[in-house]
Design a protein around this motif. Sequence first.
Motif, PDB file in Angstrom:
ATOM      1  N   TRP A  66       0.729  -1.265   0.063  1.00 41.03           N
ATOM      2  CA  TRP A  66      -0.038   0.069   0.099  1.00 41.03           C
ATOM      3  C   TRP A  66       0.865   1.102  -0.014  1.00 41.03           C
ATOM      4  O   TRP A  66       1.807   1.368   0.767  1.00 41.03           O
ATOM      5  N   PHE A  77       1.732   3.154  10.324  1.00 42.53           N
ATOM      6  CA  PHE A  77       1.806   1.857   9.901  1.00 42.53           C
ATOM      7  C   PHE A  77       0.402   1.404  10.639  1.00 42.53           C
ATOM      8  O   PHE A  77      -0.357   1.960  11.318  1.00 42.53           O
ATOM      9  N   CYS A  78       0.230   0.138  10.079  1.00 43.83           N
ATOM     10  CA  CYS A  78      -1.106  -0.482  10.606  1.00 43.83           C
ATOM     11  C   CYS A  78      -0.698  -1.517  11.482  1.00 43.83           C
ATOM     12  O   CYS A  78       0.532  -1.961  11.650  1.00 43.83           O
TER      13      CYS A  78
HETATM   14  S1  SF4 Z   1       2.016  -0.546   7.369  1.00 45.34           S
HETATM   15 FE1  SF4 Z   1       0.047  -2.052   6.898  1.00 45.34          FE
HETATM   16  S2  SF4 Z   1      -1.133  -1.087   5.114  1.00 45.34           S
HETATM   17 FE2  SF4 Z   1       1.281  -0.097   5.123  1.00 45.34          FE
HETATM   18  S3  SF4 Z   1       2.265  -1.317   4.016  1.00 45.34           S
HETATM   19 FE3  SF4 Z   1       2.419  -2.136   5.852  1.00 45.34          FE
HETATM   20  S4  SF4 Z   1       0.930  -3.841   5.969  1.00 45.34           S
HETATM   21 FE4  SF4 Z   1       0.599  -2.673   4.411  1.00 45.34          FE
END
Ligand code: SF4
Length: 759
Positions: A66, A77-78
């Motif tokens: 993404w 970040f997620c």
């Molecule tokens: S932070 Fe989450 S959405 Fe962003 S690249 Fe990493 S896994 Fe994918």
Amino acid sequence: MAGKPPQGDPVQDAPQVAGPKHAAAGLPAIGHTLRVAQQQMGVRRTALTLLRVNQKDGFDCPGCAWPEPEHRHKAEFCENGAKAVAEEATLRRVTPDFFAAHTVADLATRSGYWLGQQGRLTHPMYLAEGAEHYAPVSWERAFDIIAEELTALGSPDEALFYTSGRTSNEAAFLYQLFAREFGTNNLPDCSNMCHESSGSALSETIGVGKGSVLLEDLYKADLIIVAGQNPGTNHPRMLSALEKAKANGARIITVNPLPEAGMERFKNPQTPQGMFKGAALTDLFLQIRIGGDQALFRLLNKLILETEGAVDEAFVSEHTHGYEEFAQSARAADWDETLTATGLTRAQIDEALRMVLASKRTIVCWAMGLTQHKHSVPTIREVVNFLLLRGNIGRPGAGVCPVRGHSNVQGDRTMGIFERPAPAFLDALEREFGFAPPREHGYDVVRAIRAMRDDKAKVFFAMGGNFVSASPDTEVTEAAMRRARLTVHVSTKLNRSHAVTGARALVLPTLGRTERDLQGSGEQIVTVEDSMGMVHASRGRLEPASEHLLSETAIVCRLARRVLGDESRTPWEEFEKDYATIRDRIARVVPGFEDFNARVADPGGFALPHAPRDERRFPTATGKANFTAAPVEYPKLPEGRLLLQTLRSHDQYNTTIYGLDDRYRGIKNGRRVVLVNPDDARELGLADGSYTDLVSEWQDGVERRAPGFRVVHYPTARGCAAAYYPETNVLVPLDATADTSNTPASKSVVVRLEQSAAN
Ligand code: SF4
């Protein structure tokens, strides 16, 4: 305690099941992120590391592809990105002592989760022919062993060079260069198993095998269709973009056999309002039948054609080819059969049409739910037909958006990791490096497995990844791998592919994205290309997990010097010393990378050109955007059978298992579960909580069985079931692939459910 792997191997799958959630992220995501990060890295390292992910002077998340927004949050970040980083920056280590304590046979009995939790590899390890244990080996000896086996081959085409999508642009460019200088195009990669169908369909219809939208386009769209994708788990920061698009007035249609929490409501942890109340995302949920997407877009296209003034005549006449033939086939579509194929109602189709006709800027996003079926290429072509009809290509806020998986899977393909390279790319390579690259197409993933099975390929080299767990038909794939003379894996952590070996095997530990990459000319950056064609730098900051690690780029350079010797005029040593010299060559070979070093010095990186998006120019065989006319296909289901899709849990990234929970679907501490619609379960006599064996049925008459799955009554579409891979990859026949793209058809497997001995 941080740095200590979980004791014992919790393979005792004991799933506890509660109802699915209806919102993603929020406080629970923060809790899970910090718990996992602390367990792997400890407090100080967690802070140091997570605050550098996806920052302009930091490193690119090794999770999905993404893109980064222009304005980065402090915590950019997620939850799943944090898990990916934590597993790479873990304090846990897999040392030679570990291998001395575990035979390969023992490792082969371990779960993928347990193997991954052991930590980072620290030394090159070698499994000699007939040995039971891997033993430490020097890098020089390791390259000697590979050179011995490669030079002993009857043909370079008996070697396979696999790439997982985490490989940087610089390493990927040199890897394909080495393989081609060695004499083969056998460059299978993980794209073959995921978005190959997208590449095939888009190259044919718009002339570029990549998405045509940038992040900003999502914010400008007034209709976003998310089909066959679960962003809440697989691309979580996409939810922030969808939330922003909604705030800008966009409407969202979700097309999926499963209701997914992430597309219902997003509790954005970046804002107090978001964290608690959250934002509803989906305006219309179309609970499609597995494999019914082509039929859905065909019906929408039929209705658009029947609606006065709905077609963008100016765009169609100026920029497209094949409209009449397509329109004829769409108008001729049998309504009842096509509607049946969708599993939807006329009212739902009409509601979708109203939203489509109200939209001036439409984007269609998709992932594996569209790409892993026999008819995936015609399905994606139909999506393109849908967008072309109303001129939704090459307009701000509109276009095609296949959302890629691995963080640099698109970059690797751009760098030449492709078994069917374009003649123009090989010409440029020959001009630049002065050797004649092979022109005959090589093996993709499925053909590579067949080649090993049939003793046509004897050396398997993998740059990252977990090939045997990612591939279909597990028993066939593992047996094929075991027929190889030599298997080599360049890896950061332990995985199942290290326990399924050829006669000889090597595990070569490499630097991760989070780690400092010091070479002769100093600290190096690497570059990646995200799902939207943005190229940017990534700079690791942590001390390497071990002094014995080599970067992917250094491994390729030293291997090439050892195998190709003085015959090669390629400056491998120079490349290893200074990656900028690699980028100078990329700039001369790969279109769109002119001035590469200067442009990637810009903290935000740069967008690669995309003729359909930038100029409404379509570099196809006709020089126009191509409408296509194809019969509607959909999987047929015999009586008493279900259509199974293989998918990820929320605690999983591809074959990497971060944990045994699937929080959004209400499942804890277990992976051998099968989600079945309650009415289907009643008709099949399957009580919730009972155990069943999954048996796939395919035209080759071979019985493929996955035993002992707990039945979970779940609101899936009627006739459709779901279970996690890699546990269910054993059910996917090797030859059950998508037409044209040859991608394994892992999303539509016909299964029968048999009472299990576990009951
Ligand atoms: S932070 Fe989450 S959405 Fe962003 S690249 Fe990493 S896994 Fe994918």
